[in-house]
Design a protein around this motif. Structure first.
Motif, PDB file in Angstrom:
ATOM      1  N   LYS A 186       0.748  -1.255   0.153  1.00  0.00           N
ATOM      2  CA  LYS A 186      -0.005   0.181  -0.042  1.00  0.00           C
ATOM      3  C   LYS A 186       0.846   1.209   0.137  1.00  0.00           C
ATOM      4  N   SER A 187       0.320   2.394  -0.557  1.00  0.00           N
ATOM      5  CA  SER A 187       0.999   3.699  -0.324  1.00  0.00           C
ATOM      6  C   SER A 187       1.009   4.103   1.102  1.00  0.00           C
ATOM      7  N   ALA A 188       1.845   5.175   1.274  1.00  0.00           N
ATOM      8  CA  ALA A 188       1.890   5.628   2.792  1.00  0.00           C
ATOM      9  C   ALA A 188       0.558   5.821   3.529  1.00  0.00           C
ATOM     10  N   SER A 189      -0.622   6.322   2.684  1.00  0.00           N
ATOM     11  CA  SER A 189      -1.874   6.798   3.220  1.00  0.00           C
ATOM     12  C   SER A 189      -2.755   5.380   3.479  1.00  0.00           C
ATOM     13  N   GLY A 190      -2.133   4.554   2.667  1.00  0.00           N
ATOM     14  CA  GLY A 190      -2.988   3.101   2.721  1.00  0.00           C
ATOM     15  C   GLY A 190      -4.433   2.805   1.858  1.00  0.00           C
ATOM     16  N   LEU A 191      -4.288   4.035   1.114  1.00  0.00           N
ATOM     17  CA  LEU A 191      -5.421   4.120   0.292  1.00  0.00           C
ATOM     18  C   LEU A 191      -5.346   3.293  -1.321  1.00  0.00           C
ATOM     19  N   VAL A 192      -4.274   3.298  -1.757  1.00  0.00           N
ATOM     20  CA  VAL A 192      -3.949   2.479  -2.827  1.00  0.00           C
ATOM     21  C   VAL A 192      -2.898   1.576  -2.795  1.00  0.00           C
ATOM     22  N   GLY A 193      -2.753   0.629  -3.813  1.00  0.00           N
ATOM     23  CA  GLY A 193      -1.802  -0.430  -3.654  1.00  0.00           C
ATOM     24  C   GLY A 193      -2.195  -1.798  -4.196  1.00  0.00           C
ATOM     25  N   GLY A 194      -1.490  -2.425  -4.989  1.00  0.00           N
ATOM     26  CA  GLY A 194      -1.993  -3.996  -5.307  1.00  0.00           C
ATOM     27  C   GLY A 194      -2.922  -4.112  -6.371  1.00  0.00           C
ATOM     28  N   ASP A 195      -3.800  -3.075  -6.779  1.00  0.00           N
ATOM     29  CA  ASP A 195      -4.848  -3.229  -7.668  1.00  0.00           C
ATOM     30  C   ASP A 195      -4.287  -3.634  -9.139  1.00  0.00           C
ATOM     31  N   ALA A 196      -3.216  -3.020  -9.470  1.00  0.00           N
ATOM     32  CA  ALA A 196      -2.505  -3.071 -10.900  1.00  0.00           C
ATOM     33  C   ALA A 196      -2.081  -4.614 -11.163  1.00  0.00           C
ATOM     34  N   SER A 197      -1.691  -5.080 -10.127  1.00  0.00           N
ATOM     35  CA  SER A 197      -1.255  -6.447 -10.101  1.00  0.00           C
ATOM     36  C   SER A 197      -2.713  -7.419 -10.072  1.00  0.00           C
ATOM     37  N   ARG A 198      -3.540  -7.134  -9.361  1.00  0.00           N
ATOM     38  CA  ARG A 198      -4.894  -7.917  -9.417  1.00  0.00           C
ATOM     39  C   ARG A 198      -5.621  -7.825 -10.997  1.00  0.00           C
ATOM     40  N   LEU A 199      -5.463  -6.536 -11.557  1.00  0.00           N
ATOM     41  CA  LEU A 199      -6.170  -6.499 -12.874  1.00  0.00           C
ATOM     42  C   LEU A 199      -5.447  -7.115 -13.831  1.00  0.00           C
ATOM     43  N   TYR A 200      -3.805  -7.255 -13.781  1.00  0.00           N
ATOM     44  CA  TYR A 200      -3.104  -7.530 -14.781  1.00  0.00           C
ATOM     45  C   TYR A 200      -3.002  -9.157 -14.515  1.00  0.00           C
ATOM     46  N   HIS A 201      -3.172  -9.880 -13.477  1.00  0.00           N
ATOM     47  CA  HIS A 201      -3.410 -11.177 -13.376  1.00  0.00           C
ATOM     48  C   HIS A 201      -4.669 -11.688 -13.242  1.00  0.00           C
ATOM     49  N   GLY A 202      -5.668 -10.781 -13.508  1.00  0.00           N
ATOM     50  CA  GLY A 202      -7.084 -11.401 -13.217  1.00  0.00           C
ATOM     51  C   GLY A 202      -7.502 -12.127 -14.458  1.00  0.00           C
ATOM     52  N   LYS A 203      -8.788 -12.911 -14.405  1.00  0.00           N
ATOM     53  CA  LYS A 203      -9.277 -13.514 -15.511  1.00  0.00           C
ATOM     54  C   LYS A 203     -10.481 -12.578 -16.344  1.00  0.00           C
ATOM     55  N   MET A 204     -10.013 -12.177 -17.506  1.00  0.00           N
ATOM     56  CA  MET A 204     -10.600 -11.008 -18.105  1.00  0.00           C
ATOM     57  C   MET A 204     -12.048 -11.799 -18.613  1.00  0.00           C
ATOM     58  N   ARG A 205     -13.161 -11.217 -18.631  1.00  0.00           N
ATOM     59  CA  ARG A 205     -14.073 -11.594 -19.114  1.00  0.00           C
ATOM     60  C   ARG A 205     -15.058 -10.530 -20.248  1.00  0.00           C
TER      61      ARG A 205
END
Length: 293
Positions: free
Chosen positions: A64-83
């Motif tokens: 996560k970023s220092a604020s805890g608001l963002v982080g990890g979503d890019a990896s989730r989307l990149y490795h996610g199963k696209m519909r």
């Protein structure tokens, strides 16, 4: 002389010289700076590994970023199963998230045109260049085209959220990315102009309402949406669709709408998502953390 103050002037110069607008932009920069075209060209080329590294870091760093608001979503989307998204759209959206997350985590990024919209152009260029197997010279040329487009918007309207809302930041970046992508695939100046116009028209009125005053929520995820948005405009133009409103008039509209937005919706965090109950709680938490430091 390679002076231009509108997209029409830029594209007319390119058509007359029978070259890409990116070449005109490089020559103009060389004239203004007193440097050689080769020096200017190589300086732009150096941005390519920077945005590629920002993408890699954003995909691999799932913290996560220092604020805890963002982080990890890019990896989730990149490795996610696209519909529903195509592979190139999945990559573009993932790369845009990755770059924007890198920015939130204070990694090195290319602000194009701003840090808040830093993921859109790199993501589109990276995804399209992978699809087209483009070389660094082609990418550099497309980046110059994007830069020329962004420069005109900055002169005629604004690229700052504090002046024109998020439409000025993500909107400009989206238009830059659309024009650059058309250049990268060998499109005409007419197609570049219409891709820009279609991309920006659909983002007019987008407000800048960062939660807690940080360039994280909703900014990071907006980068992903608008990377795909840019590709949609390219797809439309390359299918023969045209913008009814000319690109330079779209810039005028961007400026007009931005000036009409109330100050509360221009990066002040005084309206929109920033003042929702959750937005207020996040802001309070961040203020308490800041006082403890």
């Amino acid at each position: 002389m390679y002076t231009y103050h509108s997209l029409k002037e830029l594209f007319d110069l390119a058509d007359k010289a029978e070259c890409s607008p990116g070449i005109i932009a490089c020559r103009a920069e060389a004239e203004e700076s007193g440097k050689s075209c080769e020096e200017v060209w190589n300086r732009m080329k150096k941005t390519i590994p920077v945005f590629r590294n920002a993408i890699r870091q954003g995909l691999s760093d799932t913290g996560k970023s220092a604020s805890g608001l963002v982080g990890g979503d890019a990896s989730r989307l990149y490795h996610g199963k696209m519909r529903f998204l195509s592979p190139i759209c999945q990559r573009a959206a993932s790369y845009a998230l990755a770059t924007a997350e890198s920015n939130a985590k204070m990694h090195r990024v290319v602000a194009c045109p701003t840090a808040g919209a830093c993921g859109i152009l790199p993501a589109v260029i990276a995804a399209v260049s992978e699809e087209e197997n483009s070389g660094e010279e082609d990418i550099t040329r497309a980046l110059f085209t994007a830069g020329a487009v962004g420069r005109i918007v900055a002169e005629k309207a604004s690229i700052a959220g504090a002046v024109g809302g998020c439409q000025a930041e993500c909107g400009t970046a989206c238009g830059m990315a659309a024009a650059a992508a058309v250049d990268l695939i060998g499109g005409t100046t007419e197609e570049m102009g219409h891709a820009f116009a279609l991309a920006v028209k659909n983002i007019l009125g987008l407000v800048c309402d960062p939660v807690g005053g940080l360039v994280e929520v909703p900014c990071v995820k907006r980068n992903a949406f608008h990377a795909v948005h840019a590709l949609t405009s390219v797809e439309m133009v390359m299918s023969g669709i045209r913008s009814v409103i000319p690109p330079d008039e779209v810039i005028e509209a961007l400026n007009d709408v931005g000036r009409r937005l109330p100050v509360e919706l221009r990066e002040t965090s005084l309206a929109g998502l920033a003042i929702t109950p959750t937005g207020r709680r996040i802001n309070k938490r961040l203020e308490e953390c800041a006082r403890k430091v």
